[in-house]
Design a protein around this motif. Sequence first.
Motif, short mmCIF file in Angstrom:
data_model
loop_
_atom_site.label_atom_id
_atom_site.label_comp_id
_atom_site.label_asym_id
_atom_site.label_seq_id
_atom_site.Cartn_x
_atom_site.Cartn_y
_atom_site.Cartn_z
N MET A 131 1.02 -0.59 0.15
CA MET A 131 -0.13 0.17 -0.24
C MET A 131 0.53 1.32 -0.11
SD MET A 131 -3.21 -1.76 -0.32
CE MET A 131 -4.49 -0.03 0.40
N SER A 132 -0.16 2.48 -0.01
CA SER A 132 0.87 3.68 0.05
C SER A 132 0.60 4.56 0.55
CB SER A 132 1.01 4.39 -1.67
OG SER A 132 2.21 3.35 -2.33
N ILE A 133 0.93 6.11 1.56
CA ILE A 133 0.19 6.79 1.74
C ILE A 133 -0.08 7.76 1.33
CG2 ILE A 133 0.54 8.49 3.75
CD1 ILE A 133 1.21 6.17 5.39
N LEU A 134 -1.75 8.43 0.49
CA LEU A 134 -0.96 10.13 0.71
C LEU A 134 -1.40 11.20 1.08
CD1 LEU A 134 -2.56 10.03 -3.50
CD2 LEU A 134 -2.57 11.96 -1.32
N THR A 175 -5.77 11.69 5.54
CA THR A 175 -4.33 10.87 4.98
C THR A 175 -5.16 9.88 3.83
OG1 THR A 175 -3.04 11.44 6.77
CG2 THR A 175 -2.75 9.40 5.37
N LEU A 176 -5.12 9.48 3.32
CA LEU A 176 -5.58 8.53 2.26
C LEU A 176 -4.80 7.52 2.60
CD1 LEU A 176 -7.04 10.64 -0.79
CD2 LEU A 176 -7.79 9.79 1.75
N VAL A 177 -4.84 6.41 2.37
CA VAL A 177 -4.00 4.80 1.79
C VAL A 177 -4.41 4.15 0.44
CG1 VAL A 177 -3.46 2.77 2.61
CG2 VAL A 177 -3.62 4.72 4.35
N VAL A 178 -3.59 4.04 -0.23
CA VAL A 178 -4.18 3.45 -1.54
C VAL A 178 -3.49 2.43 -1.86
CG1 VAL A 178 -5.00 5.21 -2.72
CG2 VAL A 178 -3.33 4.89 -2.64
N LYS A 179 -3.66 1.82 -2.76
CA LYS A 179 -2.52 0.74 -3.25
C LYS A 179 -1.45 1.28 -3.82
CE LYS A 179 -6.50 -2.77 -3.54
NZ LYS A 179 -7.50 -3.78 -4.54
N ASP A 180 -0.30 1.06 -4.11
CA ASP A 180 1.03 1.01 -4.50
C ASP A 180 1.00 1.64 -6.08
OD1 ASP A 180 2.83 1.17 -2.46
OD2 ASP A 180 3.72 -1.17 -2.90
N ARG A 181 0.04 0.52 -6.72
CA ARG A 181 -0.59 0.49 -7.91
C ARG A 181 -1.00 1.46 -8.48
NH1 ARG A 181 -3.27 -4.68 -6.98
NH2 ARG A 181 -5.55 -3.80 -7.79
N ASP A 182 -1.73 2.60 -7.68
CA ASP A 182 -2.91 3.24 -7.85
C ASP A 182 -2.28 4.81 -7.54
OD1 ASP A 182 -5.50 1.25 -8.28
OD2 ASP A 182 -5.50 1.55 -7.09
N LEU A 183 -0.82 4.27 -6.83
CA LEU A 183 -0.51 6.14 -6.31
C LEU A 183 -0.27 6.85 -7.30
CD1 LEU A 183 0.59 7.62 -3.84
CD2 LEU A 183 2.37 6.54 -3.89
N ASP A 184 -0.19 6.60 -7.98
CA ASP A 184 0.59 7.94 -9.05
C ASP A 184 -1.13 8.21 -9.97
OD1 ASP A 184 3.49 7.10 -8.97
OD2 ASP A 184 3.53 6.28 -10.59
N VAL A 185 -1.52 6.98 -9.92
CA VAL A 185 -3.74 7.99 -10.27
C VAL A 185 -3.83 8.18 -9.87
CG1 VAL A 185 -5.81 6.88 -11.31
CG2 VAL A 185 -3.36 6.16 -12.17
N ALA A 186 -3.97 8.21 -8.70
CA ALA A 186 -4.35 9.29 -8.08
C ALA A 186 -3.92 10.31 -7.26
CB ALA A 186 -4.37 8.82 -5.91
N LEU A 187 -2.48 10.57 -6.90
CA LEU A 187 -1.26 11.73 -7.16
C LEU A 187 -2.14 12.65 -8.18
CD1 LEU A 187 0.40 13.09 -5.70
CD2 LEU A 187 2.08 11.86 -7.06
N LYS A 188 -2.16 12.08 -8.75
CA LYS A 188 -2.47 12.86 -10.52
C LYS A 188 -3.48 14.03 -9.92
CE LYS A 188 -2.59 12.90 -16.05
NZ LYS A 188 -2.69 11.35 -16.98
#
Length: 276
Positions: A131-134, A175-188
Motif C-alpha cells: 500500500m501507499s500513503i497519500l 491521509t489516504l491509503v491506496v494500493k501501491d499501483r494506484d498511487l500515481d493515478v491518485a496523485l495526478k
Amino acid sequence: LVVSGRSCTDREGGEASLKKGMGSVVAILAASELRVDEVYVPKANGGIYTAEPWITDKARTIPSLSYSEALELSRLGEWVMSPQAVELAEELGVRIIVSSIQEPFKECTIIGFEKAVEKQIVKAVAMIPDMSILTVEGAAMAGTPGVASAILGEVAKRGVSISMISQDASEIGITLVVKDRDLDVALKGLREGFSRQRLIKRIRIQRGVAVISAVGEGMRGTKGVAARIFSAVAEAGVNVLAIAQGSSETSISFVVLMEDAEKAVKAIHEKVILGV
C-alpha cells in the motif's frame, strides 16, 4: 445439495467461470430458496484463522464469528470469504460453516448471528500489503466545508479505491491509503483537480507500507483495547504511521512500513489475541 465452486454455464449454455468468491454466494442463495439454515464452505486450510498461517505458526482456527466480524475480515484478505457472501448470508439469515476439505467439521468456523462466547476481545489480526500513503495538507482546509468530499471525489473519478482514511483533528490534513499501483493515478488526479485552488499547500506520499487491522466485536465499549494493541506494536519496535477506527468499533486499523508488517501482526497475535 452440493454446489460447484466456480464452474457454471452462461446464458447460451457454454462453459463459464464465476468470479472468485461467487460460488459461496450461489450456495447461500440456494440455501435460502430451499429454506436451509446452514451453508458449508470447504477450504483447503480449514476454517478462518486468528492470523494468516504463513505469518505466524501460532495461528489457530476461530470457533465462531459474528456477521460483522466476518465482514470486516473479508474486506482485508482472500483468506477469509468474499464480502458479498457474508452480507448476503446476514440478509437471508443463513449461517456459514467454514471447514476443511479433507477433515470436514474437525476445525471449523461458524459465522452467524450468535454472540461469540470466546474470551478474546480481539478475534483476528490481518494485513493488507503493498500500500501507499497519500497525505494532503493545507491551512486553508481547516473549517472549509466539503474539502474532504472534494479530495475523495477527485481520487474516485480516477477509479482508485481508498482502503483507509485518517484526518487530523485540526482539519489541516487528511491521509489516504491506496494500493501501491494506484498511487500515481491518485496523485495526478489531486494535482489536476486542485491546480487552480489554494486549499492544498502540499501533498506528501510514502510508498511501501501495509495496513494492519485488529478485528473483534468485543472491542466495542471495552476500555484499554487500543492501548494494549499499540503497546504490543511498540514493544516489537514498530512505528505506526497512521491510525483509523471504524464507527462500529469492531476494528482498529493502522499503517506501518512493509518491512515491519509481519512483526506488527505477530506482536498483536501473541500479546493481545493469545495473551502470551
